[in-house]
Structures are given as structure tokens and as C-alpha cells.
Design a protein around this motif. Structure first.
Motif, PDB file in Angstrom:
ATOM      1  N   THR A   7       0.814  -1.208   0.000  1.00  0.00           N
ATOM      2  CA  THR A   7       0.000   0.000   0.000  1.00  0.00           C
ATOM      3  C   THR A   7       0.853   1.266   0.000  1.00  0.00           C
ATOM      4  OG1 THR A   7      -0.098  -0.157   2.393  1.00  0.00           O
ATOM      5  CG2 THR A   7      -1.919  -1.100   1.153  1.00  0.00           C
ATOM      6  N   GLU A   8       2.049   1.181   0.542  1.00  0.00           N
ATOM      7  CA  GLU A   8       2.876   2.372   0.597  1.00  0.00           C
ATOM      8  C   GLU A   8       3.304   2.847  -0.787  1.00  0.00           C
ATOM      9  OE1 GLU A   8       5.486  -1.264   1.181  1.00  0.00           O
ATOM     10  OE2 GLU A   8       3.574  -0.495   1.946  1.00  0.00           O
ATOM     11  N   LYS A   9       3.156   1.989  -1.815  1.00  0.00           N
ATOM     12  CA  LYS A   9       3.543   2.370  -3.165  1.00  0.00           C
ATOM     13  C   LYS A   9       2.395   2.987  -3.955  1.00  0.00           C
ATOM     14  CE  LYS A   9       7.334  -0.942  -3.683  1.00  0.00           C
ATOM     15  NZ  LYS A   9       7.898  -2.044  -4.495  1.00  0.00           N
ATOM     16  N   VAL A  10       1.187   2.990  -3.387  1.00  0.00           N
ATOM     17  CA  VAL A  10       0.055   3.582  -4.072  1.00  0.00           C
ATOM     18  C   VAL A  10       0.255   5.091  -4.140  1.00  0.00           C
ATOM     19  CG1 VAL A  10      -2.435   3.937  -4.021  1.00  0.00           C
ATOM     20  CG2 VAL A  10      -1.469   1.748  -3.306  1.00  0.00           C
ATOM     21  N   ASP A  11       0.070   5.667  -5.326  1.00  0.00           N
ATOM     22  CA  ASP A  11       0.291   7.101  -5.521  1.00  0.00           C
ATOM     23  C   ASP A  11      -1.008   7.863  -5.270  1.00  0.00           C
ATOM     24  OD1 ASP A  11       1.168   9.590  -6.156  1.00  0.00           O
ATOM     25  OD2 ASP A  11       1.313   9.247  -8.315  1.00  0.00           O
ATOM     26  N   TYR A  12      -1.102   8.468  -4.083  1.00  0.00           N
ATOM     27  CA  TYR A  12      -2.263   9.278  -3.747  1.00  0.00           C
ATOM     28  C   TYR A  12      -1.919  10.775  -3.755  1.00  0.00           C
ATOM     29  CZ  TYR A  12      -4.998   5.216  -2.200  1.00  0.00           C
ATOM     30  OH  TYR A  12      -5.710   4.045  -2.133  1.00  0.00           O
ATOM     31  N   SER A  13      -0.761  11.121  -4.302  1.00  0.00           N
ATOM     32  CA  SER A  13      -0.303  12.509  -4.228  1.00  0.00           C
ATOM     33  C   SER A  13      -1.239  13.466  -4.961  1.00  0.00           C
ATOM     34  CB  SER A  13       1.110  12.626  -4.802  1.00  0.00           C
ATOM     35  OG  SER A  13       1.142  12.196  -6.153  1.00  0.00           O
ATOM     36  N   ALA A  14      -1.854  12.996  -6.050  1.00  0.00           N
ATOM     37  CA  ALA A  14      -2.739  13.860  -6.827  1.00  0.00           C
ATOM     38  C   ALA A  14      -4.206  13.620  -6.498  1.00  0.00           C
ATOM     39  CB  ALA A  14      -2.500  13.633  -8.320  1.00  0.00           C
ATOM     40  N   SER A  15      -4.460  12.807  -5.489  1.00  0.00           N
ATOM     41  CA  SER A  15      -5.829  12.448  -5.131  1.00  0.00           C
ATOM     42  C   SER A  15      -6.310  13.313  -3.978  1.00  0.00           C
ATOM     43  CB  SER A  15      -5.905  10.971  -4.746  1.00  0.00           C
ATOM     44  OG  SER A  15      -7.179  10.630  -4.295  1.00  0.00           O
ATOM     45  N   ILE A  16      -7.496  13.865  -4.128  1.00  0.00           N
ATOM     46  CA  ILE A  16      -8.075  14.677  -3.067  1.00  0.00           C
ATOM     47  C   ILE A  16      -9.017  13.810  -2.246  1.00  0.00           C
ATOM     48  CG2 ILE A  16      -9.504  16.691  -2.524  1.00  0.00           C
ATOM     49  CD1 ILE A  16      -8.621  17.898  -5.170  1.00  0.00           C
ATOM     50  N   PRO A  17      -8.730  13.603  -0.952  1.00  0.00           N
ATOM     51  CA  PRO A  17      -9.614  12.777  -0.122  1.00  0.00           C
ATOM     52  C   PRO A  17     -11.028  13.347  -0.052  1.00  0.00           C
ATOM     53  CG  PRO A  17      -7.496  13.116   0.951  1.00  0.00           C
ATOM     54  CD  PRO A  17      -7.535  14.045  -0.217  1.00  0.00           C
ATOM     55  N   MET A  18     -11.950  12.480   0.260  1.00  0.00           N
ATOM     56  CA  MET A  18     -13.347  12.890   0.396  1.00  0.00           C
ATOM     57  C   MET A  18     -13.501  13.950   1.472  1.00  0.00           C
ATOM     58  SD  MET A  18     -16.317  12.175  -0.873  1.00  0.00           S
ATOM     59  CE  MET A  18     -18.071  12.314  -0.502  1.00  0.00           C
ATOM     60  N   GLY A  19     -12.658  13.860   2.480  1.00  0.00           N
ATOM     61  CA  GLY A  19     -12.653  14.803   3.589  1.00  0.00           C
ATOM     62  C   GLY A  19     -11.601  14.357   4.578  1.00  0.00           C
ATOM     63  N   PRO A  20     -11.295  15.166   5.594  1.00  0.00           N
ATOM     64  CA  PRO A  20     -10.349  14.727   6.629  1.00  0.00           C
ATOM     65  C   PRO A  20     -10.828  13.412   7.238  1.00  0.00           C
ATOM     66  CG  PRO A  20     -10.843  17.057   6.875  1.00  0.00           C
ATOM     67  CD  PRO A  20     -11.798  16.530   5.850  1.00  0.00           C
ATOM     68  N   LEU A  21      -9.906  12.484   7.429  1.00  0.00           N
ATOM     69  CA  LEU A  21     -10.264  11.150   7.892  1.00  0.00           C
ATOM     70  C   LEU A  21     -10.495  11.125   9.397  1.00  0.00           C
ATOM     71  CD1 LEU A  21     -10.595   8.107   7.367  1.00  0.00           C
ATOM     72  CD2 LEU A  21      -8.097   7.895   7.539  1.00  0.00           C
ATOM     73  N   GLY A  22     -11.565  10.446   9.794  1.00  0.00           N
ATOM     74  CA  GLY A  22     -11.840  10.219  11.211  1.00  0.00           C
ATOM     75  C   GLY A  22     -12.352   8.809  11.415  1.00  0.00           C
ATOM     76  N   ILE A  23     -11.922   8.158  12.520  1.00  0.00           N
ATOM     77  CA  ILE A  23     -12.379   6.809  12.842  1.00  0.00           C
ATOM     78  C   ILE A  23     -12.880   6.813  14.281  1.00  0.00           C
ATOM     79  CG2 ILE A  23     -11.782   4.355  12.867  1.00  0.00           C
ATOM     80  CD1 ILE A  23      -9.269   5.064  11.283  1.00  0.00           C
ATOM     81  N   ALA A  24     -14.100   6.355  14.469  1.00  0.00           N
ATOM     82  CA  ALA A  24     -14.675   6.290  15.804  1.00  0.00           C
ATOM     83  C   ALA A  24     -14.938   4.839  16.170  1.00  0.00           C
ATOM     84  CB  ALA A  24     -15.971   7.093  15.871  1.00  0.00           C
ATOM     85  N   ALA A  25     -14.560   4.466  17.382  1.00  0.00           N
ATOM     86  CA  ALA A  25     -14.771   3.104  17.869  1.00  0.00           C
ATOM     87  C   ALA A  25     -15.911   3.105  18.877  1.00  0.00           C
ATOM     88  CB  ALA A  25     -13.498   2.561  18.511  1.00  0.00           C
TER      89      ALA A  25
END
Length: 396
Positions: A7-25
């Protein structure tokens, strides 16, 4: 935390995330979420992505579920989730948690956990940009169809989540994936962790002969045939099936009791067999199947089930192992695993934390998760590595 998925080789540099990531348990699955969070923080640390909040030491959102003395509860979200792409993880099977009601200690039931999930969603007050619920064990999944005047609990639960603003639901090995028809316009993903099972089995069993002459995959009933066929196809093996003959004149513990298991398939004599199912509850059914296989002179018996509920404890399995009926039991860490379970030498915990992290990472970037749902290439690479190691050892 090594794996063949780079996964560390996946190029996400030009990808805009859907939003800031949050995880709730939701209380009861903190250990799993902690492992998932560690993977995400590690992967994103070295990525070239300038999106605000992309790199963090932790993406976990702090939530509380306090209760009043009467047993009533409320959900409190202590971290801002405005604009977040939020993933809420809940384990509805965790029976180790308790709460006090009028001074009496009560074990939390699946209903309590589901209510807590809804409380966390409500505590977000509609401020998250998108909410994805991860229910490794789908709530009320065994009550997925109606016969006469019965409640349709799983469908109702899914509709409740959608009504509260949930955009997508992720689960593993749903008892009947067709229950998603209750929410046809909402994302619903159910995946069988076949790759993780194969990887774990190959790790603990070093001398398997993986071919149709020496191994076979067994479905314990007609409902598990699909997952057994997929498992067998990935390994190049044959499939056998047991048909559960039930007494439909009686109802015991809410279901018709099994009279006998009838076997359909080729001979298992001298072969290692893998029983594949979605869950182990009391264990009566899978032990009976193992007994039938041993009577047919199967060599080793491995049981792979996504969820180990073990509702009667581990004593019945201890006895089955002592009698030589079962060699290994493999279930995932997607739900609560008791210390009693983890202490058994024959038990193998199948880790899904990295897989869940991959799903979250990919969905946050709003890209396809299809490669993660169809792990054929990863399975074949793992098999090739296993067989190559065996070849080298024989030559030495």
C-alpha cells in the motif's frame, strides 16, 4: 505489519480525499480500531499529499457512552467531526462489556451495542461530510428473512442507519447478502476474508500438499456452498457439501433441530479438509461435520469461520481436539476474542486490521475498492511463495 499488498507504493499525491479522515470506535472494538489506526498513520506518514489533516499520529475520534443509574445512556463525541469523512466501527457481539442498571451489573447485548452505534451517529449532529459504518458482524444478520408473522430485524436496522444519514455500510461475510435489498440506494459491501484465511493457514501449517489429490474444501451446509466454492477455486481443490436434515416438527432455541448431516461429494479418505463457514456459534454443527469427515477417514480437519462466537465456551472444542476430530480452528479478530479462546493452542486468530485499514484508506480517497474485494492475484502469489519454499526445503 508486513503483507504482500504494498500500500505504501500507491500514488495518492494527486488524489483529493473525500474529507479529513476520522475513525470512531463504539465501545467494544477499541483494540481493532487501534491496529487499523496504526496502519493508516504509518502509510500516510511518508506520502506526498498536501491535503489539510492528511498526516496525523492518530485519526481516532474520541467518543463516550455514559449511562445514568437507570441504565439509560447517551452518546458524546468529544472531537469535532465537521467536514470529516467518518468511519464508525462497532462490534455488536462483544459480551465482555457491562453496565449498571439500578445497581445491577448487566452484560451488554447486541441490541445495546447497536443503540450505542446510533448514539455515536446522533452525537455527530449531521456535521460529518460522510459517515460509513463498519459492522464486521452484521447486526441481526441471522434474522434476515421473514417467515409468517416475524420481525425482519436486519432490514429494519439497515433502514434505521440510512435514515440517520449513513452513506455506506461495510460488513464481512454477511449471512445473506440479499438483505441489502432493504436499502437499494445505499452503499453496502460484504466481503469474505478468504485471502486472510489462506495466509493464516499457510503460516501455521508448513507441510500442506495443496492439490485435489490431497486436500478438499467442505461446506457444512447448503448455505455456505458459495463461499466454499470460491475458497476451493482459489486453491484448485474439489468441494464437498453436507446437507442438514432437520426436524421441522420441532423448534429448539428458535430453530428446527438438525437430525443428521448427509454428505455430497467425492471421497475424503486420506485428505486434509477445510470446513468453511461464516460463523461458529455453539459449535455443535461443525463438530458433527468433523465427526462425519473423520468417520470417512479424512486426515486433518481445519475449520475456517469468519466469526467465532463460541456461545458454549471452548470446552466442547477442547474435547473435539482431544478426540482428534479437529486440528485447527481459525476465526478473525473482527469481533471480540475472549482470553479463553486466545489461550488455546489449536486456535488461530486471523487478523483483519490491515484489510480494514486498506478499505478505509481507499474509500477516503473515493477510489474503487474492487481489487480489495477480489484478492485472486494476492492469493495466487501467496500460494506460489508457499510452494516455492516447500520445493527449496525438499532440495536441501
Amino acid at each position: 505489519m508486513s503483507d504482500s499488498v504494498k500500500t505504501e507504493k500507491v500514488d495518492y499525491s494527486a488524489s483529493i480525499p473525500m474529507g479529513p479522515l476520522g475513525i470512531a470506535a463504539v465501545p467494544g472494538c477499541e483494540a481493532l480500531v487501534e491496529r487499523v489506526d496504526a496502519y493508516l498513520a504509518m502509510w500516510r506518514k511518508d506520502r506526498d499529499n498536501e491535503f489539510a489533516g492528511y498526516k496525523k499520529d492518530s485519526y481516532v475520534i474520541d467518543v463516550d457512552l455514559p449511562r445514568f443509574g437507570s441504565g439509560e445512556a447517551k452518546g458524546v463525541v468529544n472531537t469535532s467531526v465537521r467536514g470529516d469523512d467518518l468511519y464508525i466501527v462497532a462490534d455488536v457481539t462483544n459480551y465482555s462489556l457491562t453496565y449498571k442498571m439500578y445497581g445491577i451489573e448487566n452484560c451488554m447485548s447486541p441490541d445495546d451495542h447497536f443503540q450505542n452505534l446510533k448514539r455515536v451517529i446522533a452525537g455527530c449532529m449531521g456535521k460529518a461530510k460522510r459517515i460509513t459504518v463498519i459492522l464486521p458482524f452484521l447486526y441481526e444478520s441471522r434474522q434476515h428473512k421473514r417467515s409468517a408473522r416475524e420481525s425482519l430485524d436486519c432490514a429494519v436496522a439497515l433502514q434505521e442507519l440510512v435514515a440517520m444519514g449513513v452513506s455506506s455500510i461495510i460488513t464481512f461475510d454477511a449471512h445473506d447478502p440479499r438483505v441489502q435489498n432493504a436499502i437499494p440506494m445505499t452503499g453496502f459491501e460484504t466481503t469474505v476474508p478468504t485471502y486472510q484465511f489462506i495466509k493464516a493457514l499457510l503460516r501455521v501449517e508448513k507441510n500442506l500438499q495443496i492439490d485435489a489429490s490431497h486436500m478438499m474444501v467442505i461446506s457444512p451446509d447448503e448455505g455456505a456452498v458459495g463461499r466454499a466454492i470460491y475458497f476451493a477455486n482459489m486453491l484448485g481443490l474439489d468441494v464437498g457439501m453436507f446437507y442438514k436434515r432437520r426436524d421441522y416438527t420441532k423448534i429448539v432455541d428458535g430453530k428446527n433441530p438438525i437430525v443428521a448431516h448427509e454428505f455430497l461429494g467425492t471421497s475424503v479418505e486420506g485428505k486434509d479438509v477445510i470446513i468453511v463457514d461464516d460463523m461458529i456459534a455453539s459449535g455443535d454443527s461443525v463438530i458433527d461435520v468433523a465427526k462425519q469427515l473423520k468417520a470417512r477417514k479424512a486426515r486433518k480437519v481445519f475449520v475456517c469461520a469468519s466469526f467465532g462466537l463460541f456461545t458454549k465456551g471452548m470446552g466442547v472444542f477442547d474435547k473435539a481436539v482431544e478426540e482428534g476430530l479437529i486440528d485447527r480452528i481459525l476465526t478473525t479478530n473482527a469481533i471480540y476474542q475472549s482470553p479463553e479462546t486466545l489461550s488455546r493452542s489449536y486456535y488461530v486468530s486471523v487478523d483483519l486490521s490491515k484489510y480494514i485499514a486498506l478499505l478505509i484508506d481507499t474509500m477516503n480517497h473515493d477510489t474503487t475498492i474492487e481489487p480489495l474485494l477480489s484478492p485472486t492475484d494476492r492469493i495466487q502469489r501467496r500460494l506460489a511463495e508457499y510452494k516455492e519454499r516447500q520445493r527449496r526445503e525438499r532440495e536441501e
